[in-house]
Design a protein around this motif. Sequence first.
Motif, PDB file in Angstrom:
ATOM      1  N   GLU B  35     -34.494  -8.572  16.100  1.00  0.00           N
ATOM      2  CA  GLU B  35     -35.437  -9.610  16.481  1.00  0.00           C
ATOM      3  C   GLU B  35     -36.498  -9.061  17.430  1.00  0.00           C
ATOM      4  O   GLU B  35     -37.680  -9.413  17.335  1.00  0.00           O
ATOM      5  N   LEU B  36     -36.035  -8.222  18.335  1.00  0.00           N
ATOM      6  CA  LEU B  36     -36.965  -7.607  19.273  1.00  0.00           C
ATOM      7  C   LEU B  36     -37.979  -6.761  18.522  1.00  0.00           C
ATOM      8  O   LEU B  36     -39.177  -6.802  18.791  1.00  0.00           O
ATOM      9  N   GLN B  37     -37.470  -6.007  17.564  1.00  0.00           N
ATOM     10  CA  GLN B  37     -38.336  -5.174  16.733  1.00  0.00           C
ATOM     11  C   GLN B  37     -39.368  -6.028  16.006  1.00  0.00           C
ATOM     12  O   GLN B  37     -40.549  -5.688  15.958  1.00  0.00           O
ATOM     13  N   ALA B  38     -38.895  -7.144  15.455  1.00  0.00           N
ATOM     14  CA  ALA B  38     -39.792  -8.029  14.707  1.00  0.00           C
ATOM     15  C   ALA B  38     -40.862  -8.601  15.624  1.00  0.00           C
ATOM     16  O   ALA B  38     -42.041  -8.672  15.260  1.00  0.00           O
ATOM     17  N   ALA B  39     -40.468  -9.003  16.822  1.00  0.00           N
ATOM     18  CA  ALA B  39     -41.416  -9.585  17.767  1.00  0.00           C
ATOM     19  C   ALA B  39     -42.461  -8.557  18.176  1.00  0.00           C
ATOM     20  O   ALA B  39     -43.659  -8.851  18.230  1.00  0.00           O
ATOM     21  N   LYS B  40     -42.005  -7.364  18.463  1.00  0.00           N
ATOM     22  CA  LYS B  40     -42.939  -6.315  18.873  1.00  0.00           C
ATOM     23  C   LYS B  40     -43.853  -5.933  17.720  1.00  0.00           C
ATOM     24  O   LYS B  40     -45.041  -5.676  17.918  1.00  0.00           O
ATOM     25  N   SER B  41     -43.279  -5.874  16.546  1.00  0.00           N
ATOM     26  CA  SER B  41     -44.075  -5.520  15.381  1.00  0.00           C
ATOM     27  C   SER B  41     -45.208  -6.521  15.185  1.00  0.00           C
ATOM     28  O   SER B  41     -46.358  -6.145  14.959  1.00  0.00           O
ATOM     29  N   ALA B  42     -44.873  -7.803  15.308  1.00  0.00           N
ATOM     30  CA  ALA B  42     -45.889  -8.841  15.171  1.00  0.00           C
ATOM     31  C   ALA B  42     -46.924  -8.729  16.280  1.00  0.00           C
ATOM     32  O   ALA B  42     -48.098  -9.032  16.084  1.00  0.00           O
ATOM     33  N   ALA B  43     -46.482  -8.266  17.442  1.00  0.00           N
ATOM     34  CA  ALA B  43     -47.386  -8.170  18.580  1.00  0.00           C
ATOM     35  C   ALA B  43     -48.404  -7.043  18.409  1.00  0.00           C
ATOM     36  O   ALA B  43     -49.578  -7.207  18.738  1.00  0.00           O
ATOM     37  N   VAL B  44     -47.980  -5.927  17.883  1.00  0.00           N
ATOM     38  CA  VAL B  44     -48.882  -4.777  17.798  1.00  0.00           C
ATOM     39  C   VAL B  44     -49.621  -4.699  16.460  1.00  0.00           C
ATOM     40  O   VAL B  44     -50.567  -3.938  16.323  1.00  0.00           O
ATOM     41  N   LYS B  45     -49.202  -5.507  15.510  1.00  0.00           N
ATOM     42  CA  LYS B  45     -49.806  -5.427  14.174  1.00  0.00           C
ATOM     43  C   LYS B  45     -51.314  -5.713  14.161  1.00  0.00           C
ATOM     44  O   LYS B  45     -52.061  -5.023  13.465  1.00  0.00           O
ATOM     45  N   PRO B  46     -51.781  -6.727  14.922  1.00  0.00           N
ATOM     46  CA  PRO B  46     -53.219  -6.995  14.911  1.00  0.00           C
ATOM     47  C   PRO B  46     -54.054  -5.798  15.346  1.00  0.00           C
ATOM     48  O   PRO B  46     -55.227  -5.692  14.993  1.00  0.00           O
ATOM     49  N   ALA B  47     -53.461  -4.895  16.107  1.00  0.00           N
ATOM     50  CA  ALA B  47     -54.188  -3.709  16.538  1.00  0.00           C
ATOM     51  C   ALA B  47     -54.110  -2.607  15.493  1.00  0.00           C
ATOM     52  O   ALA B  47     -54.615  -1.503  15.701  1.00  0.00           O
ATOM     53  N   GLY B  48     -53.443  -2.877  14.385  1.00  0.00           N
ATOM     54  CA  GLY B  48     -53.323  -1.886  13.329  1.00  0.00           C
ATOM     55  C   GLY B  48     -52.271  -0.835  13.602  1.00  0.00           C
ATOM     56  O   GLY B  48     -52.301   0.251  13.039  1.00  0.00           O
TER      57      GLY B  48
END
Lengths: 164, 164
Positions: B35-48
């Motif tokens: 879940e932590l991974q998913a949250a972080k992934s969603a967080a940094v995704k907009p920055a590419g």
Amino acid sequence: MVVNAYIIDAVRTMVLMRMSFEERLGSHLKRVEQELQAAKSAAVKPAGLTVPQYAALFVLDEQPGISAAELARRCLVTPQTMTTILRNLESAGLIERTPHPLHKHVIETRPTAAGRKALDQADKRAAAVERRLAAAFSEEEADTLRALLARVSESLTTDPILKS
Amino acid sequence: MVVNAYIIDAVRTMVLMRMSFEERLGSHLKRVEQELQAAKSAAVKPAGLTVPQYAALFVLDEQPGISAAELARRCLVTPQTMTTILRNLESAGLIERTPHPLHKHVIETRPTAAGRKALDQADKRAAAVERRLAAAFSEEEADTLRALLARVSESLTTDPILKS
DNA sequence: TGACGACCATCAGAACTCTGATTAGTCTCT
DNA sequence: AGAGACTAATCAGAGTTCTGATGGTCGTCA
């Protein structure tokens, strides 16, 4: 120089908005999960299995004939990932897949004799890791850990950042 | 029927030597980390960026010119994995790599302007996730969690099964 | 009956991750 | 100076994992 150190730290925080890796809870979680993964991997490797393969076989042994999609949910992976895992298990002769008699689109999956044997072998060592882990904590401590992890989970899954 | 339930459970444990997934501490750890991974992934995704790419950029920004091997150690991945991550970052123009002036075998890596910009953008959201996480616990609870995780870690890394 | 939504299975593409092996530079100790 | 140990970088191969897309099947509801 305590004051200077404080000021420097505060400025760093305000200007850069950075938290160092070591102070992040996530780092601890990641490291521990990685070590757990490594320990389990070493445990199931002699049986010729990977950790996800072991997990899939484990669930399949309890519920033979389950669909791949349901299996994916139990193992906490996506259906696509489970397709990959099952492909590898099938080519190793550890599972067999047959079309469902009624629902033609569903494929029933069940372990072969070889699959059950590999699972038994792997589970002896994998369960030993878990038992050792459980033995390191009192019942109360384990409950505390579970509760704190649940709090982390709740904090993450309700995070508004995921919706923005 | 309490006695029966107890007996059934005991027999199951002794005969099959199986612990169900849900009672394993490892399952909780895995789920939370996921879940932590998913949250972080969603967080940094907009920055590419991906999470490992973000982690690498983060460390590179603090210590420009660091070697890939050292970077791998900081990010808790193998050097081979870091090579892959750096290849992707370089082809995206977010880092640049130049041979070390003295140690010819070492390649210095540092973020480009575009890399720093992506990092800033990603870090705003990623740090928010960590802050939210930190805010969900009192100082004492966070310490307890860290201490319990350290106990898990210690139990795992001293496990004799890894040497057999 | 027919349309729509839900679900199953899977392909395609990309990224990360590991183990194992190779090549080469640096350092130390004899 | 030379042997051996250590480190850095990277290739090769396999497995896991994701997102996105496709096609087929089932059930429900108008």
